[in-house]
Design an enzyme around this catalytic site. Structure first.
Site, mmCIF file in Angstrom:
data_model
loop_
_atom_site.group_PDB
_atom_site.id
_atom_site.type_symbol
_atom_site.label_atom_id
_atom_site.label_comp_id
_atom_site.label_asym_id
_atom_site.label_seq_id
_atom_site.Cartn_x
_atom_site.Cartn_y
_atom_site.Cartn_z
ATOM 1 N N HIS A 127 0.911 -1.155 0.097
ATOM 2 C CA HIS A 127 0.024 0.074 0.093
ATOM 3 C C HIS A 127 0.858 1.333 -0.067
ATOM 4 O O HIS A 127 1.948 1.345 0.582
ATOM 5 C CB HIS A 127 -0.849 -0.079 1.226
ATOM 6 C CG HIS A 127 -2.106 0.857 1.044
ATOM 7 N ND1 HIS A 127 -1.892 2.435 1.115
ATOM 8 C CD2 HIS A 127 -3.421 0.831 0.630
ATOM 9 C CE1 HIS A 127 -3.052 2.810 1.105
ATOM 10 N NE2 HIS A 127 -4.044 1.957 0.787
ATOM 11 N N GLU A 129 0.306 4.031 1.307
ATOM 12 C CA GLU A 129 0.625 4.808 2.424
ATOM 13 C C GLU A 129 1.733 4.269 3.186
ATOM 14 O O GLU A 129 2.482 4.825 3.840
ATOM 15 C CB GLU A 129 -0.774 4.893 3.173
ATOM 16 C CG GLU A 129 -0.890 5.242 4.583
ATOM 17 C CD GLU A 129 -1.998 5.236 5.542
ATOM 18 O OE1 GLU A 129 -2.896 5.333 5.031
ATOM 19 O OE2 GLU A 129 -1.776 4.881 6.623
ATOM 20 N N SER A 265 -12.902 5.794 -0.867
ATOM 21 C CA SER A 265 -12.424 6.601 -2.029
ATOM 22 C C SER A 265 -13.492 6.350 -3.203
ATOM 23 O O SER A 265 -13.203 6.328 -4.261
ATOM 24 C CB SER A 265 -11.187 5.913 -2.520
ATOM 25 O OG SER A 265 -11.050 4.414 -2.565
HETATM 26 S S1 SF4 Z 1 -9.227 10.393 6.716
HETATM 27 FE FE1 SF4 Z 1 -9.271 9.126 4.960
HETATM 28 S S2 SF4 Z 1 -7.415 9.480 4.138
HETATM 29 FE FE2 SF4 Z 1 -7.362 10.403 6.171
HETATM 30 S S3 SF4 Z 1 -6.358 8.729 7.319
HETATM 31 FE FE3 SF4 Z 1 -8.731 8.380 7.471
HETATM 32 S S4 SF4 Z 1 -9.106 7.005 5.733
HETATM 33 FE FE4 SF4 Z 1 -6.877 7.724 5.464
#
Ligand code: SF4
Length: 578
Positions: A127, A129, A265
């Site tokens: 991933h 992230e 998303s």
């Molecule tokens: S708000 Fe969305 S992008 Fe930010 S940490 Fe949470 S899941 Fe991830």
């Protein structure tokens, strides 16, 4: 069949922020080419739309041919410090849309790495992230994806444990427990994002409640896949689907209740298409109710409901002006509104394409038939107006031509406001003016009546109802309008400010309706029409997508404010005669 939409379905704060950042940049940046470092979100349909807007996803900085004239947006997942350094050195302008919650995890890792901790990241190795987080460990961190990986972590002097923000909470707890067996003094941070936790909690309770679950989102989206897995673990039949097309092959017969959730998303328009499709299939226990509801939804979809609403407003308009009722004037309003709405939808349907609401596919499927019906309606409206007066005919011809010009390119090239419809708020304004003319001015002109205070009240009444209804739809469609590059009022000033503006306009209408009979501008009917104002006020709650209704139902409910005007007229007539 019961359908329940999860309150947490759709974009999370971080994704919404990243998408908004990119769209803002693409709207205002004219000189530079825009790139995103990796796909902005894990949703192929949205990526396709961004591509159409000239936003390109790259995997490596070397893919940018002219860095000096490029702008690179870092997505919500964030990036490793090494990658950031390389991007800066290339001379590309950076816009950082890293989610603040991911930024918080990065800061924890940076701090503990500097303090000589070994940072363990619980997450998916592949991933982006996690890739970015690992970069902050300066190569000394460990990624743990499974319980087996966790077992292998040896006893160490200083251990810090963090999680990828979209990890499954139970899985993370298990990983921490295993690592703590050998490292009881490990420093643990719960870095799972609250939005992820709420989404997971909700899908578990939905799974317990419903016969089947549809989890909507990219097949490549880890958080959507995790949601689907969680639902399956509750032994509930679960379908992970990306678009409404997949839904068409699924037999919904065996399920009495269906829950719908979506990954962080997944854009609203995809969720809406799916809930709309499910709502269509919804069987209702009572046949009469089912028939009436389906008829109502069909009228909304085909714009017959708007036409009926225009007729109701024309009826109210004539009575507000104290002019004799004319069936021809009511018919002119209905036919004209029908023609204009259908023609407009046919034009915008093509632009909207796959992002379209419940109406677009329907209209495009029967394009020729609708086109024919619209032109025939316009002709009938023009002929009927001729039976009134030549002035009424002339005015109707003028606004019909103006409707055509509205969609035409008036300035050469790709100018921002090349067409009238590109001007923010113009759709709401011109639609409301056209409705005001056919429901208030034309009936008076047909009878040879002059301008009066009653005409102004009737015009303002229709104008405000139509303007607010149209702007409310824009609030609901804000996300897709931004993706399509449409500059509507909510896109420009935001949802809250738009709602505040609409409420002020509605309060002004309320004051006019109350003052009108006292000032002698119009009969007491205007007091009965306050009902419409109250109804519209209640409808502000519908602007929140999570109201749980399908798109067609919401549109129908908004348009019902016009029909209520018709009922208010009936109530007033009964009151007068009794
Ligand atoms: S708000 Fe969305 S992008 Fe930010 S940490 Fe949470 S899941 Fe991830």
């Amino acid at each position: 069949m019961e359908i329940k939409l999860a309150k947490t379905a759709g974009f999370c704060m971080g994704v919404r922020r990243a998408v908004d950042t990119v769209l803002d940049v693409s709207q205002h940046e004219t000189g530079r080419k825009i790139y995103t470092y990796g796909p902005l979100i894990h949703n192929p349909q949205t990526i396709e739309l961004l591509k159409n807007r000239g936003i390109t996803a790259i995997k490596h900085i070397d893919e940018i041919a002219d860095p000096k004239n490029a702008l690179l947006v870092i997505r919500a997942h964030g990036i490793a410090p090494g990658d950031r350094r390389k991007i800066k050195e290339s001379g590309v302008k950076i816009i950082d849309a890293t989610c603040p919650k991911v930024g918080y995890v990065q800061a924890i890792i940076k701090k503990h790495t500097a303090l000589d901790y070994t940072v363990v990241i619980a997450g998916d190795r592949e991933h982006p992230e996690v890739d970015g987080l690992w970069g902050y460990t300066e190569g000394r961190g460990v990624i743990v994806s499974t319980l087996e990986d966790a077992e292998k972590i040896p006893a160490m002097e200083k251990v810090c444990i963090v999680a990828q923000t979209t990890q499954d909470s139970d899985h993370y707890r298990e990983i921490v427990r295993k690592i703590q067996k050998k490292n009881p003094r490990a420093v643990v941070f719960n870095t799972i994002c609250s939005s992820t936790e709420k989404r997971q909690e909700e899908i578990i309770s939905l799974a317990a409640e419903m016969d089947a679950l549809f989890v909507v989102g990219g097949k490549n989206s880890a958080n959507t896949r995790r949601l689907a897995d969680l639902a399956r673990k509750q032994n509930t039949t679960t379908f992970h689907i990306e678009t409404v097309r997949e839904l068409k092959n699924i037999d919904l017969g065996p399920y009495k209740s269906i829950g719908v959730s979506a990954g962080a998303s997944t854009p609203n328009w995809i969720i809406d298409q799916i809930t709309d499709h499910l709502a269509e299939k919804k069987s209702r226990p009572n046949k009469k109710t089912a028939f009436l509801l389906n008829l109502w939804l069909w009228m909304v979809k085909t714009d017959f409901y708007s036409a009926l609403g225009a007729g109701c407003l024309a009826l109210a308009g004539m009575l507000l002006q104290n002019i004799p009722l004319s069936v021809a004037s009511i018919a002119v309003a209905s036919f004209f509104v029908y023609a204009m709405h259908v023609l407009n939808r046919l034009v915008t349907s093509k632009e909207s394409g796959l992002i379209g609401s419940f109406r677009e596919p329907f209209y495009l499927r029967h394009e020729k038939m609708f086109c024919l019906a619209a032109f025939a309606s316009l002709l009938v409206a023009l002929l009927l107006s001729l039976t009134g007066s030549i002035y009424a005919f002339g005015l109707l011809l003028f606004i019909s031509a103006a409707g055509g010009i509205y969609n035409m390119k008036l300035l050469p090239g790709n100018r921002r406001f090349g067409r009238l419809r590109d001007i923010p708020g113009s759709k709401n304004f011109f639609t409301a003016v056209a409705w005001g003319i056919v429901t208030a001015v034309l009936p008076a002109l047909s009878r040879g009546w002059d301008f009066s205070a009653g005409m102004a009240v009737a015009f303002i009444f229709t104008f405000v109802l139509v303007f607010i209804r149209s702007a409310m739809s824009d609030i609901i469609d804000m996300q897709s309008d931004r993706l399509l590059g449409r500059e509507t009022i909510p896109v420009i000033i935001g949802k809250e400010k738009t709602q505040a503006l609409l409420k002020i306009i509605l309060l002004i209408l309320l004051a006019i309706l109350i003052i009108a009979p006292i000032a002698g501008w119009s009969p007491t009917l205007s007091i009965f029409l306050v009902l419409c104002v109250l109804y519209v006020w209640i409808c502000f709650g519908l602007c929140d997508r999570r109201a749980g209704f399908s798109g067609a139902t919401i549109e129908g409910l908004l348009e019902t404010s016009y029909i209520i005007a018709g009922f208010a007229v009936l109530g007033w007539l009964v009151f007068r005669w009794s």
